[in-house]
Scaffold this active site. Structure first.
Site, PDB file in Angstrom:
ATOM      1  N   HIS A   1      70.412  65.587  -5.496  1.00  0.00           N
ATOM      2  CA  HIS A   1      71.262  64.878  -6.453  1.00  0.00           C
ATOM      3  C   HIS A   1      70.450  63.861  -7.244  1.00  0.00           C
ATOM      4  O   HIS A   1      69.352  63.518  -6.879  1.00  0.00           O
ATOM      5  CB  HIS A   1      72.447  64.187  -5.754  1.00  0.00           C
ATOM      6  CG  HIS A   1      72.048  63.081  -4.834  1.00  0.00           C
ATOM      7  ND1 HIS A   1      71.969  63.240  -3.472  1.00  0.00           N
ATOM      8  CD2 HIS A   1      71.724  61.781  -5.063  1.00  0.00           C
ATOM      9  CE1 HIS A   1      71.607  62.102  -2.909  1.00  0.00           C
ATOM     10  NE2 HIS A   1      71.444  61.201  -3.855  1.00  0.00           N
TER      11      HIS A   1
ATOM     12  N   ARG B   1      74.187  54.330 -11.288  1.00  0.00           N
ATOM     13  CA  ARG B   1      75.049  53.189 -10.970  1.00  0.00           C
ATOM     14  C   ARG B   1      76.053  53.046 -12.109  1.00  0.00           C
ATOM     15  O   ARG B   1      75.664  53.029 -13.270  1.00  0.00           O
ATOM     16  CB  ARG B   1      74.223  51.923 -10.811  1.00  0.00           C
ATOM     17  CG  ARG B   1      73.388  51.927  -9.568  1.00  0.00           C
ATOM     18  CD  ARG B   1      72.585  50.629  -9.421  1.00  0.00           C
ATOM     19  NE  ARG B   1      71.819  50.661  -8.204  1.00  0.00           N
ATOM     20  CZ  ARG B   1      70.577  51.146  -8.117  1.00  0.00           C
ATOM     21  NH1 ARG B   1      69.973  51.619  -9.197  1.00  0.00           N
ATOM     22  NH2 ARG B   1      69.943  51.156  -6.966  1.00  0.00           N
TER      23      ARG B   1
ATOM     24  N   GLU C   1      75.380  61.752  -8.108  1.00  0.00           N
ATOM     25  CA  GLU C   1      75.956  60.694  -7.272  1.00  0.00           C
ATOM     26  C   GLU C   1      76.271  59.498  -8.159  1.00  0.00           C
ATOM     27  O   GLU C   1      75.377  58.951  -8.812  1.00  0.00           O
ATOM     28  CB  GLU C   1      74.971  60.271  -6.187  1.00  0.00           C
ATOM     29  CG  GLU C   1      75.431  59.070  -5.374  1.00  0.00           C
ATOM     30  CD  GLU C   1      74.354  58.538  -4.441  1.00  0.00           C
ATOM     31  OE1 GLU C   1      74.386  57.334  -4.142  1.00  0.00           O
ATOM     32  OE2 GLU C   1      73.468  59.321  -4.020  1.00  0.00           O
TER      33      GLU C   1
ATOM     34  N   ASN D   1      78.913  49.605  -7.148  1.00  0.00           N
ATOM     35  CA  ASN D   1      78.828  48.362  -6.378  1.00  0.00           C
ATOM     36  C   ASN D   1      80.010  47.513  -6.816  1.00  0.00           C
ATOM     37  O   ASN D   1      80.158  47.208  -8.001  1.00  0.00           O
ATOM     38  CB  ASN D   1      77.494  47.661  -6.641  1.00  0.00           C
ATOM     39  CG  ASN D   1      76.345  48.474  -6.102  1.00  0.00           C
ATOM     40  OD1 ASN D   1      76.259  48.722  -4.917  1.00  0.00           O
ATOM     41  ND2 ASN D   1      75.478  48.937  -6.992  1.00  0.00           N
TER      42      ASN D   1
ATOM     43  N   HIS E   1      67.720  61.162 -19.625  1.00  0.00           N
ATOM     44  CA  HIS E   1      69.032  61.772 -19.758  1.00  0.00           C
ATOM     45  C   HIS E   1      69.246  62.817 -18.672  1.00  0.00           C
ATOM     46  O   HIS E   1      68.319  63.203 -17.976  1.00  0.00           O
ATOM     47  CB  HIS E   1      69.187  62.426 -21.140  1.00  0.00           C
ATOM     48  CG  HIS E   1      68.174  63.498 -21.410  1.00  0.00           C
ATOM     49  ND1 HIS E   1      66.978  63.226 -22.021  1.00  0.00           N
ATOM     50  CD2 HIS E   1      68.178  64.822 -21.133  1.00  0.00           C
ATOM     51  CE1 HIS E   1      66.280  64.349 -22.115  1.00  0.00           C
ATOM     52  NE2 HIS E   1      66.979  65.338 -21.579  1.00  0.00           N
TER      53      HIS E   1
ATOM     54  N   GLU F   1      72.344  65.521 -22.305  1.00  0.00           N
ATOM     55  CA  GLU F   1      71.900  66.483 -23.307  1.00  0.00           C
ATOM     56  C   GLU F   1      72.558  67.827 -23.041  1.00  0.00           C
ATOM     57  O   GLU F   1      72.581  68.303 -21.904  1.00  0.00           O
ATOM     58  CB  GLU F   1      70.382  66.656 -23.241  1.00  0.00           C
ATOM     59  CG  GLU F   1      69.841  67.662 -24.244  1.00  0.00           C
ATOM     60  CD  GLU F   1      68.343  67.864 -24.146  1.00  0.00           C
ATOM     61  OE1 GLU F   1      67.752  68.307 -25.142  1.00  0.00           O
ATOM     62  OE2 GLU F   1      67.753  67.591 -23.074  1.00  0.00           O
TER      63      GLU F   1
END
Length: 134
Positions: free
Chosen positions: A5, A9, A56, A60, A74, A122
């Site tokens: 993966h 964030r 993923e 937070n 990207h 993209e």
């Protein structure tokens, strides 16, 4: 070895899950809260994690936004038709930052869209429609 993966964030997890599932057509594969660490992980993708590389999304709880930095590039997605993919993104409220067309100095048809946090995605049109990849 196999790539599992890529992690991003995100400032608002529900908004990001909605973008990746509704606008880009991924599936929410799993979502786990970690109250002691004050964060949530959500995994989205086009197939099961056992056979596909997924994304993923890390939220937070105490952070509403992040600086993207200058080193990040990207995420690339192969699409049947980059022009149609851009139209679909716009119809679903997404942002196209570079309309579909041949890449500079090449023939491959590409486009760019942005997720709610500003990460670039993209679109690369499949070889059969784009001609030879450069």
């Amino acid at each position: 070895m196999r790539m599992l993966h890529t992690m991003l964030r995100v400032g608002n997890l529900d908004r990001s899950i909605d973008f990746y599932t509704t606008v880009l057509g991924m599936k929410l594969l799993r979502r786990n809260d970690y109250p002691d660490g004050k964060f949530t992980l959500a995994f989205v993708g086009y197939g099961d994690e056992s056979t596909h590389t997924v994304l993923e999304l890390t939220h937070n709880w105490d952070t509403e936004s992040y600086d993207l930095g200058t080193g990040y590039g990207h995420i690339a997605l192969e699409v049947e038709d980059a022009y149609a993919a851009c139209e679909a993104v716009k119809q679903k409220g997404g942002t196209v930052t570079r309309e579909a067309g041949p890449m500079k100095h090449g023939k491959t048809v590409i486009a760019f869209v942005a997720d709610p946090d500003g990460y670039k995605i993209e679109f690369i049109q499949k070889k059969e429609q784009a001609g030879a990849r450069d």
